[in-house]
Design a protein around this motif. Sequence first.
Motif, PDB file in Angstrom:
ATOM      1  N   PRO A  96       0.823  -1.209   0.000  1.00  0.00           N
ATOM      2  CA  PRO A  96       0.000   0.000   0.000  1.00  0.00           C
ATOM      3  C   PRO A  96       0.863   1.268   0.000  1.00  0.00           C
ATOM      4  N   GLN A  97       0.413   2.224  -0.811  1.00  0.00           N
ATOM      5  CA  GLN A  97       1.155   3.473  -0.942  1.00  0.00           C
ATOM      6  C   GLN A  97       0.280   4.570  -1.535  1.00  0.00           C
ATOM      7  N   ALA A  98       0.689   5.802  -1.251  1.00  0.00           N
ATOM      8  CA  ALA A  98       0.042   6.972  -1.842  1.00  0.00           C
ATOM      9  C   ALA A  98       0.500   7.105  -3.290  1.00  0.00           C
ATOM     10  N   MET A  99      -0.385   7.655  -4.122  1.00  0.00           N
ATOM     11  CA  MET A  99      -0.066   7.904  -5.535  1.00  0.00           C
ATOM     12  C   MET A  99      -0.431   9.356  -5.854  1.00  0.00           C
ATOM     13  N   PRO A 100       0.361  10.311  -5.355  1.00  0.00           N
ATOM     14  CA  PRO A 100       0.014  11.718  -5.567  1.00  0.00           C
ATOM     15  C   PRO A 100      -0.013  12.135  -7.037  1.00  0.00           C
ATOM     16  N   ALA A 101       0.636  11.371  -7.912  1.00  0.00           N
ATOM     17  CA  ALA A 101       0.581  11.693  -9.343  1.00  0.00           C
ATOM     18  C   ALA A 101      -0.837  11.499  -9.873  1.00  0.00           C
ATOM     19  N   TYR A 102      -1.622  10.594  -9.253  1.00  0.00           N
ATOM     20  CA  TYR A 102      -3.008  10.378  -9.663  1.00  0.00           C
ATOM     21  C   TYR A 102      -3.903  11.454  -9.075  1.00  0.00           C
ATOM     22  N   ASP A 103      -3.883  11.604  -7.759  1.00  0.00           N
ATOM     23  CA  ASP A 103      -4.481  12.729  -7.050  1.00  0.00           C
ATOM     24  C   ASP A 103      -3.957  12.710  -5.623  1.00  0.00           C
ATOM     25  N   ALA A 104      -4.112  13.804  -4.915  1.00  0.00           N
ATOM     26  CA  ALA A 104      -3.472  13.983  -3.608  1.00  0.00           C
ATOM     27  C   ALA A 104      -3.883  12.933  -2.583  1.00  0.00           C
ATOM     28  N   ALA A 105      -5.097  12.390  -2.680  1.00  0.00           N
ATOM     29  CA  ALA A 105      -5.592  11.453  -1.670  1.00  0.00           C
ATOM     30  C   ALA A 105      -5.598  10.000  -2.132  1.00  0.00           C
ATOM     31  N   TYR A 106      -5.125   9.731  -3.347  1.00  0.00           N
ATOM     32  CA  TYR A 106      -5.169   8.368  -3.898  1.00  0.00           C
ATOM     33  C   TYR A 106      -4.233   7.470  -3.107  1.00  0.00           C
ATOM     34  N   TYR A 107      -4.756   6.337  -2.615  1.00  0.00           N
ATOM     35  CA  TYR A 107      -3.979   5.386  -1.810  1.00  0.00           C
ATOM     36  C   TYR A 107      -4.318   3.985  -2.302  1.00  0.00           C
ATOM     37  N   THR A 108      -3.315   3.187  -2.626  1.00  0.00           N
ATOM     38  CA  THR A 108      -3.561   1.968  -3.384  1.00  0.00           C
ATOM     39  C   THR A 108      -2.675   0.797  -2.987  1.00  0.00           C
ATOM     40  N   VAL A 109      -3.151  -0.381  -3.319  1.00  0.00           N
ATOM     41  CA  VAL A 109      -2.332  -1.591  -3.344  1.00  0.00           C
ATOM     42  C   VAL A 109      -2.711  -2.351  -4.620  1.00  0.00           C
ATOM     43  N   ASP A 110      -1.703  -2.751  -5.381  1.00  0.00           N
ATOM     44  CA  ASP A 110      -1.898  -3.510  -6.617  1.00  0.00           C
ATOM     45  C   ASP A 110      -1.275  -4.891  -6.426  1.00  0.00           C
ATOM     46  N   PHE A 111      -1.951  -5.938  -6.931  1.00  0.00           N
ATOM     47  CA  PHE A 111      -1.500  -7.295  -6.650  1.00  0.00           C
ATOM     48  C   PHE A 111      -2.060  -8.257  -7.685  1.00  0.00           C
ATOM     49  N   ARG A 112      -1.621  -9.505  -7.616  1.00  0.00           N
ATOM     50  CA  ARG A 112      -2.103 -10.551  -8.514  1.00  0.00           C
ATOM     51  C   ARG A 112      -2.929 -11.569  -7.734  1.00  0.00           C
ATOM     52  N   ASP A 113      -3.998 -12.049  -8.363  1.00  0.00           N
ATOM     53  CA  ASP A 113      -4.800 -13.122  -7.766  1.00  0.00           C
ATOM     54  C   ASP A 113      -4.153 -14.459  -8.129  1.00  0.00           C
ATOM     55  N   PRO A 114      -4.725 -15.599  -7.697  1.00  0.00           N
ATOM     56  CA  PRO A 114      -4.104 -16.890  -7.991  1.00  0.00           C
ATOM     57  C   PRO A 114      -3.984 -17.224  -9.480  1.00  0.00           C
ATOM     58  N   ASN A 115      -4.735 -16.540 -10.337  1.00  0.00           N
ATOM     59  CA  ASN A 115      -4.663 -16.769 -11.782  1.00  0.00           C
ATOM     60  C   ASN A 115      -3.703 -15.830 -12.487  1.00  0.00           C
ATOM     61  N   GLY A 116      -3.137 -14.881 -11.746  1.00  0.00           N
ATOM     62  CA  GLY A 116      -2.248 -13.894 -12.334  1.00  0.00           C
ATOM     63  C   GLY A 116      -2.953 -12.614 -12.745  1.00  0.00           C
ATOM     64  N   PHE A 117      -4.291 -12.528 -12.524  1.00  0.00           N
ATOM     65  CA  PHE A 117      -5.007 -11.288 -12.841  1.00  0.00           C
ATOM     66  C   PHE A 117      -4.466 -10.163 -11.972  1.00  0.00           C
ATOM     67  N   VAL A 118      -4.316  -8.987 -12.548  1.00  0.00           N
ATOM     68  CA  VAL A 118      -3.883  -7.816 -11.784  1.00  0.00           C
ATOM     69  C   VAL A 118      -5.108  -7.127 -11.210  1.00  0.00           C
ATOM     70  N   LEU A 119      -5.100  -6.950  -9.897  1.00  0.00           N
ATOM     71  CA  LEU A 119      -6.180  -6.275  -9.176  1.00  0.00           C
ATOM     72  C   LEU A 119      -5.606  -5.100  -8.412  1.00  0.00           C
ATOM     73  N   GLU A 120      -6.474  -4.145  -8.124  1.00  0.00           N
ATOM     74  CA  GLU A 120      -6.096  -2.971  -7.332  1.00  0.00           C
ATOM     75  C   GLU A 120      -7.229  -2.696  -6.363  1.00  0.00           C
TER      76      GLU A 120
END
Length: 129
Positions: A96-120
């Motif tokens: 998890p991390q802030a993404m100020p390039a997206y907007d000042a309050a954007y906070y995210t975690v990006d990951f893969r499910d058991p099939n390799g799908f990318v989720l956020e």
Amino acid sequence: MSYTYGPGIGHLEFWVKDLEASLAFYSKLFPLIGWHALNRTSYSCGTHEIYFKEAPVLLHDSLGVRHICFHATSRQVVEQVGAWLQSINATIIRGPQAMPAYDAAYYTVDFRDPNGFVLEVAHMPETKL
């Protein structure tokens, strides 16, 4: 519970290589972000549905969605998802991390499910839809 449907996505169907592994993963992820089980293979947030079907052999080549982003109601939800992902040794792409390039309050975690799908899972209270 009854909902009135308007314009938008009715459901998403995920083809997965191992239904049981996918259901084990999503049955833990979805309650963390406010989704509930409709039945053994379908989940809803109240306005959208995602369901899973096992398709161990790819029937044809296709291009599709690069990733799916789920709304988080708070930064704490993003942190909880991140902690859970770490506890199961999931592949975390970032956060998890802030993404100020997206907007000042954007906070995210990006990951893969058991099939390799990318989720956020992202808290984005200033993003206008």
